[in-house]
Design an enzyme around this catalytic site. Structure first.
Site, mmCIF file in Angstrom:
data_model
loop_
_atom_site.group_PDB
_atom_site.id
_atom_site.type_symbol
_atom_site.label_atom_id
_atom_site.label_comp_id
_atom_site.label_asym_id
_atom_site.label_seq_id
_atom_site.Cartn_x
_atom_site.Cartn_y
_atom_site.Cartn_z
ATOM 1 C CE LYS A 13 -1.946 -1.212 3.954
ATOM 2 N NZ LYS A 13 -1.268 -2.495 4.244
ATOM 3 N NE ARG A 88 -4.405 -1.422 10.082
ATOM 4 C CZ ARG A 88 -3.333 -0.904 9.487
ATOM 5 N NH1 ARG A 88 -3.366 0.315 9.001
ATOM 6 N NH2 ARG A 88 -2.243 -1.616 9.355
ATOM 7 N NE ARG A 127 7.837 -2.540 6.078
ATOM 8 C CZ ARG A 127 6.524 -2.572 6.209
ATOM 9 N NH1 ARG A 127 5.768 -1.961 5.332
ATOM 10 N NH2 ARG A 127 5.980 -3.209 7.211
ATOM 11 N NE ARG A 161 6.300 -0.434 10.076
ATOM 12 C CZ ARG A 161 5.180 -0.557 9.384
ATOM 13 N NH1 ARG A 161 5.059 0.048 8.200
ATOM 14 N NH2 ARG A 161 4.169 -1.245 9.836
ATOM 15 N NE ARG A 172 2.304 -5.090 11.014
ATOM 16 C CZ ARG A 172 3.466 -5.007 10.357
ATOM 17 N NH1 ARG A 172 4.563 -5.530 10.896
ATOM 18 N NH2 ARG A 172 3.547 -4.393 9.203
HETATM 19 P P1 AP5 Z 1 4.905 -1.656 1.775
HETATM 20 O O1 AP5 Z 1 4.543 -0.811 0.607
HETATM 21 O O2 AP5 Z 1 5.680 -1.043 2.883
HETATM 22 O O3 AP5 Z 1 3.589 -2.418 2.337
HETATM 23 P P2 AP5 Z 1 2.343 -1.838 3.140
HETATM 24 O O4 AP5 Z 1 1.124 -2.499 2.589
HETATM 25 O O5 AP5 Z 1 2.362 -0.353 3.167
HETATM 26 O O6 AP5 Z 1 2.672 -2.497 4.545
HETATM 27 P P3 AP5 Z 1 2.620 -1.927 6.022
HETATM 28 O O7 AP5 Z 1 3.306 -2.979 6.876
HETATM 29 O O8 AP5 Z 1 3.150 -0.532 6.116
HETATM 30 O O9 AP5 Z 1 1.145 -1.947 6.317
HETATM 31 P P4 AP5 Z 1 0.520 -2.022 7.673
HETATM 32 O O10 AP5 Z 1 -0.881 -1.836 7.255
HETATM 33 O O11 AP5 Z 1 0.796 -3.206 8.498
HETATM 34 O O12 AP5 Z 1 1.274 -0.866 8.495
HETATM 35 P P5 AP5 Z 1 0.805 0.586 8.921
HETATM 36 O O13 AP5 Z 1 1.999 1.448 8.899
HETATM 37 O O14 AP5 Z 1 -0.412 1.002 8.181
HETATM 38 O O15 AP5 Z 1 5.691 -2.941 1.193
HETATM 39 C C1 AP5 Z 1 6.244 -3.906 2.086
HETATM 40 C C2 AP5 Z 1 7.622 -4.375 1.527
HETATM 41 O O16 AP5 Z 1 7.402 -5.098 0.307
HETATM 42 C C3 AP5 Z 1 8.580 -3.218 1.175
HETATM 43 O O17 AP5 Z 1 9.886 -3.599 1.504
HETATM 44 C C4 AP5 Z 1 8.425 -3.054 -0.350
HETATM 45 O O18 AP5 Z 1 9.630 -2.585 -0.945
HETATM 46 C C5 AP5 Z 1 8.095 -4.470 -0.798
HETATM 47 N N1 AP5 Z 1 7.147 -4.509 -1.920
HETATM 48 C C6 AP5 Z 1 6.059 -3.724 -2.101
HETATM 49 N N2 AP5 Z 1 5.412 -4.057 -3.238
HETATM 50 C C7 AP5 Z 1 6.105 -5.108 -3.788
HETATM 51 C C8 AP5 Z 1 5.943 -5.908 -4.965
HETATM 52 N N3 AP5 Z 1 4.904 -5.700 -5.814
HETATM 53 N N4 AP5 Z 1 6.839 -6.891 -5.201
HETATM 54 C C9 AP5 Z 1 7.887 -7.116 -4.344
HETATM 55 N N5 AP5 Z 1 8.120 -6.386 -3.216
HETATM 56 C C10 AP5 Z 1 7.234 -5.398 -2.929
HETATM 57 O O19 AP5 Z 1 0.355 0.326 10.439
HETATM 58 C C11 AP5 Z 1 1.269 0.045 11.470
HETATM 59 C C12 AP5 Z 1 0.533 -0.051 12.802
HETATM 60 O O20 AP5 Z 1 -0.087 1.228 13.106
HETATM 61 C C13 AP5 Z 1 -0.624 -1.054 12.875
HETATM 62 O O21 AP5 Z 1 -0.173 -2.364 13.162
HETATM 63 C C14 AP5 Z 1 -1.485 -0.448 13.974
HETATM 64 O O22 AP5 Z 1 -0.947 -0.712 15.259
HETATM 65 C C15 AP5 Z 1 -1.374 1.043 13.718
HETATM 66 N N6 AP5 Z 1 -2.414 1.559 12.787
HETATM 67 C C16 AP5 Z 1 -2.189 2.148 11.577
HETATM 68 N N7 AP5 Z 1 -3.357 2.504 11.000
HETATM 69 C C17 AP5 Z 1 -4.340 2.133 11.861
HETATM 70 C C18 AP5 Z 1 -5.761 2.217 11.823
HETATM 71 N N8 AP5 Z 1 -6.398 2.754 10.764
HETATM 72 N N9 AP5 Z 1 -6.462 1.737 12.868
HETATM 73 C C19 AP5 Z 1 -5.849 1.209 13.953
HETATM 74 N N10 AP5 Z 1 -4.500 1.078 14.061
HETATM 75 C C20 AP5 Z 1 -3.739 1.544 13.004
#
Ligand code: AP5
Length: 224
Positions: A13, A88, A127, A161, A172
């Site tokens: 994402k 979410r 990552r 991270r 997660r």
């Molecule tokens: P990346 O693009 O970083 O993936 P992502 O989907 O953004 O993954 P996240 O782990 O950031 O999502 P998340 O939803 O768990 O974390 P968030 O920060 O929102 O890609 C991942 C890796 O793969 C990278 O190394 C990239 O280079 C590689 N890659 C990407 N595309 C690829 C492809 N096509 N092919 C090969 N490699 C590829 O949330 C973190 C925490 O915050 C949560 O756990 C929660 O505690 C809290 N939080 C955040 N939002 C909320 C909410 N709305 N409600 C409640 N708690 C929340």
């Protein structure tokens, strides 16, 4: 155009949101990035959410809805908002609908990035990001050209991270399947859902998202 990128941790994402910012002048609203910034600033809210995030659990709806409301009412929309990691839960989805309605805006489409769990483990464990500009890298699929320097801003400040470990990823994923995956049916029923193959290459996923957004722009709807 306002869109949601929906998918489990590591689906890509953030990677695709950054490309849309560059290509379409859209504005990325990542609740994960907002929460990490609050932690870094040492604010009371940041301290409150730190342990929850490290464990891989969701922080309260109240906190994230407040963050999104603040951004939506103050940020310039540019080419539209990309909601990355929000909503979410069903309560967050309802709150977003109410907020957009209040601001006289629409949600144009929801892009589900479909991936399988094995790929997520490999993606999350490899990552790292630039601590200065936020560019996302991967040990195998996207290393920087010079291993010690960010391609985008030249910084040498790479960070991994705290929640990118096997135990936190397990939690997660459970949180995703229990609380977030019901949104797939919710947005399908609203006629807003489009699904792309998140297992494709980064460029392949970008092309699928481009096609999905073009469809909305050309027809004003996702119905084929
Ligand atoms: P990346 O693009 O970083 O993936 P992502 O989907 O953004 O993954 P996240 O782990 O950031 O999502 P998340 O939803 O768990 O974390 P968030 O920060 O929102 O890609 C991942 C890796 O793969 C990278 O190394 C990239 O280079 C590689 N890659 C990407 N595309 C690829 C492809 N096509 N092919 C090969 N490699 C590829 O949330 C973190 C925490 O915050 C949560 O756990 C929660 O505690 C809290 N939080 C955040 N939002 C909320 C909410 N709305 N409600 C409640 N708690 C929340």
């Amino acid at each position: 155009m306002n869109i949601i990128l929906l998918g489990p941790p590591g689906a890509g994402k953030g990677t695709q949101a950054r490309r849309l910012v560059d290509q379409r002048d859209m504005v990325q609203l990542s609740t994960g990035d907002m929460l990490r910034a609050a932690r870094k600033s040492g604010s009371e809210m940041g301290r409150k959410v730190a342990a929850i995030m490290d464990a891989g659990e969701l922080v309260t709806d109240e906190i994230v809805i407040g963050l999104i409301e603040e951004q939506l009412t103050t940020a310039q929309p540019g080419g539209g908002f990309i909601f990355d990691g929000f909503p979410r839960t069903l309560a967050q989805a309802d709150a977003l609908a109410a907020l957009l309605q209040r601001l006289g805006q629409n949600l144009d489409t929801v892009i589900e990035m479909a991936v399988d769990d094995d790929a997520l483990v490999a993606r999350v464990s490899g990552r790292f990001t630039c601590g200065d500009c936020g560019e996302v890298y991967h040990d195998q699929s996207k290393p920087p050209k010079d291993p010690a320097v960010c391609d985008e801003c030249g910084s040498a400040n790479f960070v991994r991270r705290a929640d990118d470990n096997a135990e936190s990823l397990r939690v997660r994923l459970l949180e995703y399947y229990k609380k977030t995956s019901p949104l797939i049916g919710y947005y399908y029923a609203k006629g807003l859902l489009q699904t792309v193959n998140g297992l494709d290459s980064m460029d392949g996923v970008s092309a699928s998202i481009r096609a999905a957004l073009d469809k909305v722009e050309q027809t004003g709807s996702i119905a084929s």
